[in-house]
Design an enzyme around this catalytic site. Structure first.
Site, PDB file in Angstrom:
ATOM      1  N   ASP A 241       0.850  -1.180   0.000  1.00 12.04           N
ATOM      2  CA  ASP A 241       0.000   0.000   0.000  1.00 12.04           C
ATOM      3  C   ASP A 241       0.897   1.246   0.000  1.00 12.04           C
ATOM      4  OD1 ASP A 241      -1.702   2.148   0.743  1.00 12.04           O
ATOM      5  OD2 ASP A 241      -2.951   0.845   1.971  1.00 12.04           O
ATOM      6  N   GLY A 267      -1.710  -4.336  -2.870  1.00 11.38           N
ATOM      7  CA  GLY A 267      -1.711  -2.922  -2.557  1.00 11.38           C
ATOM      8  C   GLY A 267      -2.852  -2.490  -1.667  1.00 11.38           C
ATOM      9  N   HIS A 268      -3.304  -1.264  -1.880  1.00 15.35           N
ATOM     10  CA  HIS A 268      -4.273  -0.587  -1.012  1.00 15.35           C
ATOM     11  C   HIS A 268      -5.635  -1.283  -1.032  1.00 15.35           C
ATOM     12  CE1 HIS A 268      -5.848   2.832   1.196  1.00 15.35           C
ATOM     13  NE2 HIS A 268      -6.721   3.121   0.247  1.00 15.35           N
ATOM     14  N   PHE A 269      -6.194  -1.482  -2.210  1.00 13.62           N
ATOM     15  CA  PHE A 269      -7.486  -2.147  -2.356  1.00 13.62           C
ATOM     16  C   PHE A 269      -7.269  -3.657  -2.390  1.00 13.62           C
ATOM     17  CE2 PHE A 269      -8.773   2.082  -3.736  1.00 13.62           C
ATOM     18  CZ  PHE A 269     -10.082   2.183  -3.282  1.00 13.62           C
TER      19      PHE A 269
END
Length: 291
Positions: A241, A267-269
């Site tokens: 992320d 990552g983030h999602f």
């Protein structure tokens, strides 16, 4: 023929003090409840695949905040867009639906909204699922710290926030840090940008961005709540992320040492790429903590 069970997902509105709040709901009415709070710049649609995966076993409910998704978006001069007021609306949403015992899924913006709710009503929370939702300063990347530094009265802050409300940046949030970008559907960032580009929506995001520093000021309050109440906690985190880094995931263990932590190469999602790995963890967690 093998039996295949797929849940029906309902798309509804609740009235919260005159605001029409859109939400998705699935699952048996008498099943344990998981309330899912979305991130920026997204909305409840980010949980659509998780609804399909878990909706036959649990009651899943995910609202869109005011100014996001399909919920009402009054202009900033008619509604004060602050994280406190988003939490007010989610609190009113819970009361409108009669939700007073549920596990809470917090992601990104959902963490400051949900942790405000938890400190107001600890008796409501049966468990906590944290996915890339920060409550510790060591989890903030340099990019995140720069974002937080912009606040009312800081020269150029408004312009810097507007510069990230673009399709390029929205897509970056979905794809950055992923191991296999082909597993990330373009629908998510396309729909997010559609809503961002609607009239008045960028003004709303500027208001919230310039209020984000207040979340960091509340980190000690949320940490105290975690230490005091020790909710059953599952942490699932995308280690790459660009905003909320892996140390932020591990920091939760200081205050909730019995928390279950899983870090993924994404990552983030994180749900976009790792839902097949994450959904069974949530299923198992909810089965063990159901009340």
């Amino acid at each position: 023929m093998s039996e295949l069970t797929i849940p029906h997902v309902h798309h509804r509105y609740a009235d919260v003090d005159g605001l029409r709040v859109f939400y998705r709901e699935t699952g048996p009415a008498d099943a344990p409840v998981l309330l899912l709070l979305h991130g920026f710049p997204s909305a409840s649609h980010q949980f659509r695949r998780l609804f399909d995966a878990l909706g036959t076993r649990y009651r899943l409910i995910a609202p869109d905040y005011p100014g996001f998704g399909h919920s009402d978006s009054p202009a900033p001069d008619a509604f004060r867009y602050r994280f406190d007021t988003l939490a007010d609306v989610v609190e009113g949403f819970c009361r409108a639906l009669g939700l007073d015992r549920f596990a809470l899924y917090v992601f990104d913006f959902g963490a400051p909204v949900g942790l405000r709710l938890a400190t107001r009503h600890p008796e409501w929370i049966t468990g906590l699922v944290v996915q890339n939702g920060n409550a510790y300063e060591e989890g903030l990347s340099e990019q995140a710290r720069a974002y937080i530094a912009d606040r009312p009265g800081v020269e150029g802050a408004d312009e810097r926030v507007r510069a990230i409300l673009t399709l390029e940046t929205t897509r970056f949030q979905y794809e950055s840090g992923t191991g296999d970008p082909t597993l990330v559907a373009p629908d998510g960032w396309t729909l997010d940008q559609h809503h961002l580009d609607r009239p008045g929506r960028k003004d709303i995001q500027v208001e919230l961005a310039l209020d984000y520093h207040r979340n960091v000021e509340l980190y000690p309050v949320w940490q105290e709540w975690l230490r005091t109440h020790r909710p059953p906690t599952l942490i699932v985190w995308g280690r790459d992320d660009p905003f909320f880094t892996e140390p932020g995931a591990r920091a939760y263990l200081r205050d909730v040492p019995d928390a279950e932590l899983h870090v993924f190469d994404t990552g983030h999602f994180a749900l976009e790429e790792k839902l097949p790995e994450i959904a069974p963890l949530i299923d198992d967690f909810l089965a063990r903590t159901r009340k």
